[in-house]
Scaffold this motif. Structure first.
Motif, PDB file in Angstrom:
ATOM      1  N   ASN A 184       0.686   6.660  10.588  1.00 36.71           N
ATOM      2  CA  ASN A 184       1.211   6.243  11.808  1.00 36.71           C
ATOM      3  C   ASN A 184       2.714   6.346  11.740  1.00 36.71           C
ATOM      4  OD1 ASN A 184      -0.928   5.012  13.563  1.00 36.71           O
ATOM      5  ND2 ASN A 184      -1.450   4.755  11.471  1.00 36.71           N
ATOM      6  N   GLY A 185       3.100   7.073  10.947  1.00 42.48           N
ATOM      7  CA  GLY A 185       4.765   7.338  10.775  1.00 42.48           C
ATOM      8  C   GLY A 185       5.717   6.205  10.182  1.00 42.48           C
ATOM      9  N   ILE A 186       4.913   5.256   9.640  1.00 44.39           N
ATOM     10  CA  ILE A 186       5.532   4.111   8.865  1.00 44.39           C
ATOM     11  C   ILE A 186       6.275   4.607   7.515  1.00 44.39           C
ATOM     12  CG2 ILE A 186       5.323   1.982   7.675  1.00 44.39           C
ATOM     13  CD1 ILE A 186       5.271   1.835  10.809  1.00 44.39           C
ATOM     14  N   ARG A 187       7.422   4.270   7.344  1.00 42.34           N
ATOM     15  CA  ARG A 187       8.178   5.022   6.090  1.00 42.34           C
ATOM     16  C   ARG A 187       8.058   3.784   5.138  1.00 42.34           C
ATOM     17  NH1 ARG A 187      13.688   5.658   8.984  1.00 42.34           N
ATOM     18  NH2 ARG A 187      12.978   3.610   9.602  1.00 42.34           N
ATOM     19  N   THR A 188       7.632   3.844   3.802  1.00 45.75           N
ATOM     20  CA  THR A 188       7.332   2.902   2.814  1.00 45.75           C
ATOM     21  C   THR A 188       8.261   3.224   1.793  1.00 45.75           C
ATOM     22  OG1 THR A 188       4.973   2.238   3.766  1.00 45.75           O
ATOM     23  CG2 THR A 188       5.772   1.677   1.448  1.00 45.75           C
ATOM     24  N   PHE A 189       8.751   2.007   1.119  1.00 46.14           N
ATOM     25  CA  PHE A 189       9.608   2.055  -0.320  1.00 46.14           C
ATOM     26  C   PHE A 189       8.568   1.052  -1.047  1.00 46.14           C
ATOM     27  CE2 PHE A 189      12.551  -0.192  -3.009  1.00 46.14           C
ATOM     28  CZ  PHE A 189      13.235   0.957  -3.696  1.00 46.14           C
ATOM     29  N   ALA A 190       8.407   1.426  -2.188  1.00 48.06           N
ATOM     30  CA  ALA A 190       7.730   0.477  -3.151  1.00 48.06           C
ATOM     31  C   ALA A 190       8.367   0.341  -4.509  1.00 48.06           C
ATOM     32  CB  ALA A 190       6.235   0.891  -3.113  1.00 48.06           C
ATOM     33  N   CYS A 191       8.703  -0.592  -5.160  1.00 45.52           N
ATOM     34  CA  CYS A 191       9.204  -0.740  -6.290  1.00 45.52           C
ATOM     35  C   CYS A 191       8.788  -2.007  -7.416  1.00 45.52           C
ATOM     36  CB  CYS A 191      10.929  -1.210  -5.837  1.00 45.52           C
ATOM     37  SG  CYS A 191      12.000  -1.342  -7.429  1.00 45.52           S
ATOM     38  N   SER A 192       8.790  -1.479  -8.436  1.00 45.47           N
ATOM     39  CA  SER A 192       8.676  -2.733  -9.496  1.00 45.47           C
ATOM     40  C   SER A 192       9.073  -2.126 -10.696  1.00 45.47           C
ATOM     41  CB  SER A 192       7.192  -3.418  -9.679  1.00 45.47           C
ATOM     42  OG  SER A 192       7.148  -4.431 -10.240  1.00 45.47           O
ATOM     43  N   GLU A 193       9.022  -2.908 -11.775  1.00 49.15           N
ATOM     44  CA  GLU A 193       9.515  -2.510 -13.188  1.00 49.15           C
ATOM     45  C   GLU A 193       8.215  -1.931 -13.748  1.00 49.15           C
ATOM     46  OE1 GLU A 193      10.332  -5.561 -16.371  1.00 49.15           O
ATOM     47  OE2 GLU A 193      10.866  -6.610 -14.932  1.00 49.15           O
ATOM     48  N   THR A 194       8.370  -1.325 -14.935  1.00 50.57           N
ATOM     49  CA  THR A 194       7.372  -0.440 -15.190  1.00 50.57           C
ATOM     50  C   THR A 194       5.954  -1.156 -15.596  1.00 50.57           C
ATOM     51  OG1 THR A 194       8.724   0.832 -16.784  1.00 50.57           O
ATOM     52  CG2 THR A 194       6.554   1.081 -17.288  1.00 50.57           C
ATOM     53  N   VAL A 195       5.956  -2.479 -16.115  1.00 47.53           N
ATOM     54  CA  VAL A 195       4.916  -3.155 -16.372  1.00 47.53           C
ATOM     55  C   VAL A 195       4.118  -3.710 -14.968  1.00 47.53           C
ATOM     56  CG1 VAL A 195       5.730  -4.376 -18.571  1.00 47.53           C
ATOM     57  CG2 VAL A 195       5.991  -5.593 -16.481  1.00 47.53           C
ATOM     58  N   LYS A 196       4.527  -3.619 -14.131  1.00 47.72           N
ATOM     59  CA  LYS A 196       3.804  -3.937 -12.591  1.00 47.72           C
ATOM     60  C   LYS A 196       3.962  -2.517 -11.754  1.00 47.72           C
ATOM     61  CE  LYS A 196       2.723  -7.987 -13.846  1.00 47.72           C
ATOM     62  NZ  LYS A 196       1.197  -8.477 -14.004  1.00 47.72           N
ATOM     63  N   PHE A 197       4.539  -1.626 -11.947  1.00 49.30           N
ATOM     64  CA  PHE A 197       4.643  -0.630 -10.955  1.00 49.30           C
ATOM     65  C   PHE A 197       3.530  -0.185 -10.531  1.00 49.30           C
ATOM     66  CE2 PHE A 197       5.323   3.963 -10.378  1.00 49.30           C
ATOM     67  CZ  PHE A 197       6.115   3.845  -9.387  1.00 49.30           C
ATOM     68  N   GLY A 198       2.462   0.272 -11.339  1.00 52.66           N
ATOM     69  CA  GLY A 198       1.221   0.748 -10.924  1.00 52.66           C
ATOM     70  C   GLY A 198       0.515  -0.229 -10.062  1.00 52.66           C
ATOM     71  N   HIS A 199       0.772  -1.397 -10.350  1.00 52.27           N
ATOM     72  CA  HIS A 199       0.287  -2.692  -9.458  1.00 52.27           C
ATOM     73  C   HIS A 199       0.702  -2.350  -7.993  1.00 52.27           C
ATOM     74  CE1 HIS A 199      -0.534  -4.072 -13.121  1.00 52.27           C
ATOM     75  NE2 HIS A 199      -0.430  -5.552 -13.074  1.00 52.27           N
ATOM     76  N   VAL A 200       1.757  -2.063  -7.894  1.00 52.69           N
ATOM     77  CA  VAL A 200       2.497  -2.225  -6.379  1.00 52.69           C
ATOM     78  C   VAL A 200       2.138  -0.869  -5.706  1.00 52.69           C
ATOM     79  CG1 VAL A 200       4.784  -1.849  -6.838  1.00 52.69           C
ATOM     80  CG2 VAL A 200       4.070  -3.258  -5.034  1.00 52.69           C
ATOM     81  N   THR A 201       1.733   0.046  -6.925  1.00 49.56           N
ATOM     82  CA  THR A 201       1.534   1.620  -6.173  1.00 49.56           C
ATOM     83  C   THR A 201      -0.009   2.010  -6.285  1.00 49.56           C
ATOM     84  OG1 THR A 201       2.170   2.388  -8.316  1.00 49.56           O
ATOM     85  CG2 THR A 201       3.890   2.265  -6.486  1.00 49.56           C
ATOM     86  N   PHE A 202      -0.317   2.100  -7.524  1.00 58.08           N
ATOM     87  CA  PHE A 202      -1.706   2.736  -7.828  1.00 58.08           C
ATOM     88  C   PHE A 202      -2.710   1.705  -7.461  1.00 58.08           C
ATOM     89  CE2 PHE A 202      -5.120   2.333 -11.266  1.00 58.08           C
ATOM     90  CZ  PHE A 202      -5.539   3.720 -11.105  1.00 58.08           C
ATOM     91  N   PHE A 203      -2.839   0.284  -7.876  1.00 57.34           N
ATOM     92  CA  PHE A 203      -3.847  -0.681  -7.344  1.00 57.34           C
ATOM     93  C   PHE A 203      -3.823  -0.770  -5.917  1.00 57.34           C
ATOM     94  CE2 PHE A 203      -3.636  -2.726 -11.888  1.00 57.34           C
ATOM     95  CZ  PHE A 203      -4.937  -2.164 -12.227  1.00 57.34           C
ATOM     96  N   TRP A 204      -2.407  -0.894  -5.452  1.00 58.90           N
ATOM     97  CA  TRP A 204      -2.112  -1.000  -3.954  1.00 58.90           C
ATOM     98  C   TRP A 204      -2.941  -0.131  -3.021  1.00 58.90           C
ATOM     99  CZ3 TRP A 204       0.655  -5.491  -2.219  1.00 58.90           C
ATOM    100  CH2 TRP A 204       0.758  -5.570  -0.908  1.00 58.90           C
TER     101      TRP A 204
END
Ligand SMILES: O=C(O)[C@@H](CO)OP(=O)(O)O
Ligand SMILES: [Mn+2]
Ligand SMILES: [Mn+2]
Length: 558
Positions: free
Chosen positions: A348-368
């Protein structure tokens, strides 16, 4: 019609709102006392959000069936929490899927088990995983089921490689789990199965690293489990636990036991992994097994020198990464999480930025994104990982990278390049797990300051925010009786709780871009974090897909 197209919300206009989605990891709501690190910490930003109750601040569930776990006694965790936050629906999670597969016996008839079973006549079955009943990464009773079922299905020689916990369960409880395991293995030996513990180590120091933070952790496990080599050699796991702790009581705890191998009377390791063996990693949760799975599975591998790469039949309890198809063989199929909010957004054309530090990076990307690696769209998304400190326990640096994450989010919001800026602030959780209350207080203050930085940026651009958490941790740092009183150990000290909790988490919405008429509905008292995804869609001016858990917000008349 394009089924990915989200319909416009009938009452909330889509006008290029910029939305900050902030997840405080391990930040629940519990009564205020000295063991509530969030309460003791100075958290003016989070406190000010609370003033918005009940219209713009409320509590939601983040544990048990609300996030796809078997029972109300199951605390939440980052995997199920971020899955629910990102997917907007509740999926039966690994813990439950494995329970059902063992109860029905289907686990022993599936492709994965048949594959490893081929090794039983001539090889050893190795079981590697987290030894506790925490239910976050693994469960002791599932290991017991696997041991019994493997023996019944012809395994003649079994070696268990244990990882001690102390993070999802009380520190020191590993001794009890090893005692029980030894009894179970004795039972198997009485039935003629040659079953022994072969090696061990603490989960934070051996094998269970995640997001490639420190490959040395995986190497220590490899050396002990595969090569049968470790600086510490003992005749039994109980002896290992007692002696290693006595040698260095300040540094050694269940989470951080150094690697050890069990040896026979001639000093030979009892269970290195060899050609022709079968290996099962019995954790159902992905993040902390993916690195080990790569070491066991990948022919080409350069993260450390494996010295020997045995020809084995390897299966995971679950498939840990659906995108990478890792591992190829697994005993139970993972939840099929699809049509996550992130994927809808790119369509739907929404532009997303996601960020965390390594220990939680996959949480806010991979798990999300429903346990999916990588971006949905290079053009519309950017994910930034800030390197975490390595090789320390986070109570030594409790502020972690909160400031850096806050700055990155701030810059992303101010840049105007993104519609959604999503972050995870790890402090409450990562420092909460150390059981160091003083450090956890500092951690919570650091997270609160980062939230402030993000909300200030939202203010500047006239945007909207939604602030929430994935499960509890820092709000309760002590083990309690049923009536809520702190429990003392044998020495009269309070028993520190290093684990997550079953307490609810806050959710707050606001910002200058949020119409005055928008408020939380009052007819969803039992809502949980799975309701957040539909809420974010509404905040951006979209209706959520029909099968998503309902949005938390409504538009009041007038
Ligand atoms: O550290 C972890 O692996 C778990 C606890 O076992 O915490 P979280 O779910 O917050 O990642
Ligand atoms: Mn978490
Ligand atoms: Mn945690």
């Amino acid at each position: 019609m394009d089924s990915w197209k989200l319909l416009p919300h009938p009452k909330i206009e889509k006008k290029g709102q910029r939305l900050a989605v902030v997840v405080l990891d391990g930040w629940g709501e519990h009564s205020p006392d000295q063991f509530n690190a969030i309460h003791v910490a100075a958290t003016p930003t989070m406190d000010s959000l609370k003033q918005g109750a009940p219209d713009r601040w409320r509590l939601i569930k983040a544990h048990g069936p609300a996030v796809g776990l078997p029972t109300e006694d199951d605390m939440g965790n980052s995997e199920v929490g971020h899955n629910a936050l990102g997917a907007g629906r509740i999926y039966e999670q690994g813990a439950k899927l494995v329970d059902s597969a063992i109860a029905s016996g289907k686990i022993f008839q599936g492709e994965g088990f048949k594959y490893i079973k081929e090794a039983f006549p001539n090889g050893t079955l190795h079981l590697i995983g987290l030894l506790s009943d925490g239910g976050v990464h693994s469960r002791f009773d599932q290991l017991q089921g696997l041991l019994r079922g493997s023996a019944a299905n012809g395994a003649k020689k079994i070696r268990v490689h244990i990882l001690t916990d102390g993070r999802d369960v009380l520190d020191g409880s590993s001794v009890g789990f090893v005692e029980q395991l030894e009894k179970d293995l004795q039972d198997l030996r009485n039935q003629g199965v040659d079953a022994l513990i072969a090696s061990g180590g603490g989960r934070m120091y051996v094998t269970m690293d995640r997001y490639e933070n420190d490959w040395n952790v995986v190497k220590r496990g490899w050396d002990a489990q595969v090569l049968g080599e470790a600086p510490n050699r003992f005749r039994s796991a109980l002896e290992a636990l007692h002696k290693l702790k006595a040698e260095n009581p300040k540094k050694v705890n269940d989470q951080y036991y150094p690697p050890f191998v069990i040896v026979d009377e001639s000093g030979k390791a009892v269970g290195p992994i060899r050609d022709g063996d079968a290996v099962v990693t019995f954790n159902f949760r992905a993040d902390r097994m993916i690195m080990a799975a790569k070491a066991f599975e990948y022919e080409d591998f350069n993260k450390f020198d494996r010295v020997r790469f045995p020809r084995i039949r390897y299966a995971g309890m679950l498939q840990y990464d659906g995108e990478l198809k890792l591992p190829k063989h697994y005993l139970v199929s993972p939840p099929q999480i699809e049509r996550t909010s992130g994927e809808y957004f790119v369509h739907n054309g929404i532009r997303t930025f996601a960020c965390s530090e390594t220990v939680k990076f996959g949480h806010v990307t991979f798990f999300w994104n429903g346990n999916r690696s990588g971006l949905f769209s290079e053009a519309l998304e950017e994910y930034i990982e800030i390197p975490s400190d390595q090789g320390i326990s986070f109570n030594q640096k409790p502020r972690m990278k909160a400031k850096e994450i806050g700055e990155k989010a701030r810059d992303a919001i101010l840049s105007g390049k993104f519609d959604v800026v999503r972050v995870n602030l790890p402090n409450g959780d990562m420092v909460g797990h150390t059981g160091d209350i003083k450090a956890t207080i500092t951690a919570c203050e650091a997270a609160d300051s980062a939230v402030k930085m993000i909300l200030n940026a939202v203010q500047q651009v006239g945007g909207i925010y939604i602030v929430t958490a994935d499960h509890g941790n820092a709000e309760d740092m002590v083990k309690r009786s049923k009536t809520g009183e702190p429990i003392n150990d044998a020495n009269g000290n309070v028993q520190i709780l290093t684990s997550h909790t079953c307490w609810p988490v806050p959710v707050a919405v606001g910002g200058p871009g949020l119409a005055k008429t928008i408020r939380f509905r009052k007819d969803l008292p039992g809502a949980g974090i799975a309701n957040v995804a539909a809420t974010t869609m509404n905040l951006l001016g979209f209706e959520a897909p029909e099968d998503y858990e309902p949005s938390l917000i409504e538009v009041a008349d007038g």
